[in-house]
Design an enzyme around this catalytic site. Sequence first.
Site, PDB file in Angstrom:
ATOM      1  N   GLU A  67      55.039  64.664  48.010  1.00  0.00           N
ATOM      2  CA  GLU A  67      54.263  64.135  49.148  1.00  0.00           C
ATOM      3  C   GLU A  67      55.129  63.386  50.137  1.00  0.00           C
ATOM      4  O   GLU A  67      54.954  63.509  51.344  1.00  0.00           O
ATOM      5  CB  GLU A  67      53.143  63.219  48.629  1.00  0.00           C
ATOM      6  CG  GLU A  67      52.108  62.861  49.704  1.00  0.00           C
ATOM      7  CD  GLU A  67      52.476  61.683  50.584  1.00  0.00           C
ATOM      8  OE1 GLU A  67      51.786  61.465  51.603  1.00  0.00           O
ATOM      9  OE2 GLU A  67      53.461  60.961  50.287  1.00  0.00           O
ATOM     10  N   GLU A  68      56.050  62.578  49.621  1.00  0.00           N
ATOM     11  CA  GLU A  68      56.812  61.686  50.511  1.00  0.00           C
ATOM     12  C   GLU A  68      57.708  62.446  51.492  1.00  0.00           C
ATOM     13  O   GLU A  68      58.193  61.874  52.459  1.00  0.00           O
ATOM     14  CB  GLU A  68      57.653  60.682  49.699  1.00  0.00           C
ATOM     15  CG  GLU A  68      56.831  59.605  48.981  1.00  0.00           C
ATOM     16  CD  GLU A  68      56.135  58.607  49.901  1.00  0.00           C
ATOM     17  OE1 GLU A  68      56.308  58.683  51.134  1.00  0.00           O
ATOM     18  OE2 GLU A  68      55.401  57.752  49.382  1.00  0.00           O
ATOM     19  N   HIS A 101      49.878  61.474  44.551  1.00  0.00           N
ATOM     20  CA  HIS A 101      51.274  61.849  44.306  1.00  0.00           C
ATOM     21  C   HIS A 101      52.024  60.864  43.414  1.00  0.00           C
ATOM     22  O   HIS A 101      51.893  59.661  43.557  1.00  0.00           O
ATOM     23  CB  HIS A 101      52.026  62.093  45.619  1.00  0.00           C
ATOM     24  CG  HIS A 101      52.164  60.925  46.538  1.00  0.00           C
ATOM     25  ND1 HIS A 101      53.288  60.127  46.547  1.00  0.00           N
ATOM     26  CD2 HIS A 101      51.358  60.422  47.505  1.00  0.00           C
ATOM     27  CE1 HIS A 101      53.170  59.197  47.486  1.00  0.00           C
ATOM     28  NE2 HIS A 101      52.005  59.339  48.082  1.00  0.00           N
ATOM     29  N   HIS A 149      55.625  50.852  51.722  1.00  0.00           N
ATOM     30  CA  HIS A 149      57.014  51.338  51.729  1.00  0.00           C
ATOM     31  C   HIS A 149      58.012  50.184  51.737  1.00  0.00           C
ATOM     32  O   HIS A 149      59.155  50.331  52.148  1.00  0.00           O
ATOM     33  CB  HIS A 149      57.275  52.300  52.902  1.00  0.00           C
ATOM     34  CG  HIS A 149      56.719  53.666  52.636  1.00  0.00           C
ATOM     35  ND1 HIS A 149      57.140  54.800  53.306  1.00  0.00           N
ATOM     36  CD2 HIS A 149      55.787  54.090  51.752  1.00  0.00           C
ATOM     37  CE1 HIS A 149      56.474  55.852  52.857  1.00  0.00           C
ATOM     38  NE2 HIS A 149      55.648  55.448  51.926  1.00  0.00           N
ATOM     39  N   ASP A 152      52.250  53.052  46.305  1.00  0.00           N
ATOM     40  CA  ASP A 152      52.101  54.305  47.046  1.00  0.00           C
ATOM     41  C   ASP A 152      52.903  55.367  46.298  1.00  0.00           C
ATOM     42  O   ASP A 152      54.113  55.393  46.408  1.00  0.00           O
ATOM     43  CB  ASP A 152      52.622  54.121  48.468  1.00  0.00           C
ATOM     44  CG  ASP A 152      52.659  55.422  49.249  1.00  0.00           C
ATOM     45  OD1 ASP A 152      52.092  56.409  48.789  1.00  0.00           O
ATOM     46  OD2 ASP A 152      53.292  55.429  50.327  1.00  0.00           O
ATOM     47  N   ASP A 154      45.164  58.059  48.243  1.00  0.00           N
ATOM     48  CA  ASP A 154      46.481  57.512  48.600  1.00  0.00           C
ATOM     49  C   ASP A 154      46.259  56.157  49.279  1.00  0.00           C
ATOM     50  O   ASP A 154      45.169  55.872  49.784  1.00  0.00           O
ATOM     51  CB  ASP A 154      47.219  58.489  49.525  1.00  0.00           C
ATOM     52  CG  ASP A 154      48.735  58.368  49.392  1.00  0.00           C
ATOM     53  OD1 ASP A 154      49.203  57.303  48.933  1.00  0.00           O
ATOM     54  OD2 ASP A 154      49.442  59.325  49.763  1.00  0.00           O
TER      55      ASP A 154
HETATM   56 ZN   LIG Z   1      51.458  57.984  49.672  1.00  0.00          ZN
END
Ligand SMILES: [Zn+2]
Length: 350
Positions: free
Chosen positions: A225-226, A73, A326, A191, A246
């Site tokens: 995706e998130e 993603h 994150h 990510d 991922d």
């Molecule tokens: Zn991810």
Amino acid sequence: MQPLPTHDPDALVSRLVELCQTPSPTGDTREALELVAGWLRETGLSPTYTRKGALIVSIEGKDDAAPRAVTGHVDTLGAIVKEIKPHGRLIFDRIGGYPLYAVNGEYCIVRTASGANVTGTAVLTKSSVHVHREPVADRDWKPAEMEIRLDARTESAEDTRALGIEVGDMIAWDPRTVVTDSGYVKSRHLDDKAGVAIMLAALKALFDAGESPAQRTTFHFSNYEEVGHGAAAGIPDDVAELIAVDMGALGEGQQGNEHAVSICAKDSGGPYDLGMRRRLVALAEQYTIPYKVDIYPYYGSDAEASLRAGGDHRISLIGPGVDASHSFERTHRDALDASTRLLLAYLLAV
Ligand SMILES: [Zn+2]
């Protein structure tokens, strides 16, 4: 054993840096996807967009009996303007899952409807230690306790609106991308821009070597995706196996690290396909690719999103170990290389 096509780790890292520096909070991913589409076209491919805006491209394989798909993603964590405060600063709403401490003090760009970018910083409303002495450091902050301080003279909501800013404008966090001489890549949004760069590196290596994958393979570059529904659409119906590339989740109790590819056995959505995982482990062993098998305690992937939407295929999840996910993320060239080689091994394996 067939030797793996070689890929160019320097090219991988430079594409990763360019991707990281192209803002793409979920909901505002067009520029980053166009960048990816451009690279695919350079490789001689003709990608197309789904109605939902994901980018897909299918590669003919040596066989067509059990087609495969790979998803990664480009959308990332971000924010959106929720309110313009009477003194001109902004309250924001988070896009994707992260605690407020992960962005305290972070620079950002507010992307206005007119196309202007206004820079700012996320600060606690009571940041000034010379004015405020209530304890704020040792607890979870509420959204109203943090605001975006704009880098423009504004003292009222009207002043801020005059800059072109309105509720609903997207906010992109500064990725702060740095590549160190020791081979680390420090950046927000590894990510999953690392995963996207890995997919592109594997595709290019295949093409440069004049190789075809074992099965027809669709590459899916996801844009939602998130928020949980990225690959709910866009994966062809006849796909037998779907692999998500991922980030590998690192931290206390995890086996993975920034120098290996993580192979996920289970995450919050349950176990991944056991047979596929065993095959991926066997491929990593065969090609002496550094790998770690892990369980991710709080994690969901686009492969699972596809199953939840009714996809009838087996799924797997691999990716580079990414520290402090994150938040202020970091990985190493070793993990990018290991992930690319494992993806290549999978694509070629019958
Ligand atoms: Zn991810």
